[in-house]
Design an enzyme around this catalytic site. Sequence first.
Site, mmCIF file in Angstrom:
data_model
loop_
_atom_site.group_PDB
_atom_site.id
_atom_site.type_symbol
_atom_site.label_atom_id
_atom_site.label_comp_id
_atom_site.label_asym_id
_atom_site.label_seq_id
_atom_site.Cartn_x
_atom_site.Cartn_y
_atom_site.Cartn_z
ATOM 1 N N TYR A 38 17.531 23.962 10.953
ATOM 2 C CA TYR A 38 17.822 25.276 10.371
ATOM 3 C C TYR A 38 18.038 26.359 11.422
ATOM 4 O O TYR A 38 18.769 27.316 11.180
ATOM 5 C CB TYR A 38 16.716 25.696 9.400
ATOM 6 N N GLU A 39 17.414 26.227 12.571
ATOM 7 C CA GLU A 39 17.553 27.241 13.613
ATOM 8 C C GLU A 39 18.892 27.144 14.348
ATOM 9 O O GLU A 39 19.482 28.158 14.688
ATOM 10 C CB GLU A 39 16.408 27.132 14.626
ATOM 11 N N SER A 40 19.352 25.913 14.621
ATOM 12 C CA SER A 40 20.537 25.751 15.466
ATOM 13 C C SER A 40 21.565 24.758 14.952
ATOM 14 O O SER A 40 22.573 24.523 15.623
ATOM 15 C CB SER A 40 20.101 25.278 16.858
#
Length: 192
Positions: free
Chosen positions: A49-51
């Site tokens: 979800y972050e990258s």
Amino acid sequence: MFFKSVAALMAVAVAIANGQALSCSQMQSLAGQYFSGSTATNMICISYYESSWNPQAYNPSSASGLWQILTEHCGELCTACSTPSDLFNPDINAQCALAVLNAQGYDAWTTWSNGDCNGWSQCGSSSGTSSSGSSSSSSGSSSGSSSGSSSGSSSGSSSGSGSGSSSGSGSSSGSGSSSGSGSGSGSGSGSN
């Protein structure tokens, strides 16, 4: 074990050189070097979800790399990182993610505190503390071909509760389509 780790690192290096996001199996290999059990699954979810598993991901807040580590943590909290550009190295980013996790816990990532990883099963194992709702079967196939170890020919189909496991050498996950990448395994870009 040594050769398996070297092969996995080479696959990661090829993916980075090609500007590609890492595959599920590459993330499992990388996370398995720094985290264990459900922590590894949780951290793979956070990175997703972050990258979107892109080692070159950058946020204007200065968060960088797979786990979107803030540059201010270089040298301070994360001794493996000496310059902000080090955060684009998946191994250093993973070491920094471990340092952040140990110092601040999962809530250091808003992805976690927002509950995005509850019931997450993108790579075939559950994450988070609870699961809600229901998911339908997904199916897809992965394919691709190129030289090197970053991708290979693969095919297979998957079904399950939002996570796929293939009967071939590819895997599919999420709802949507998947494309082959990384060591002959496929990685979907859909979300549950």
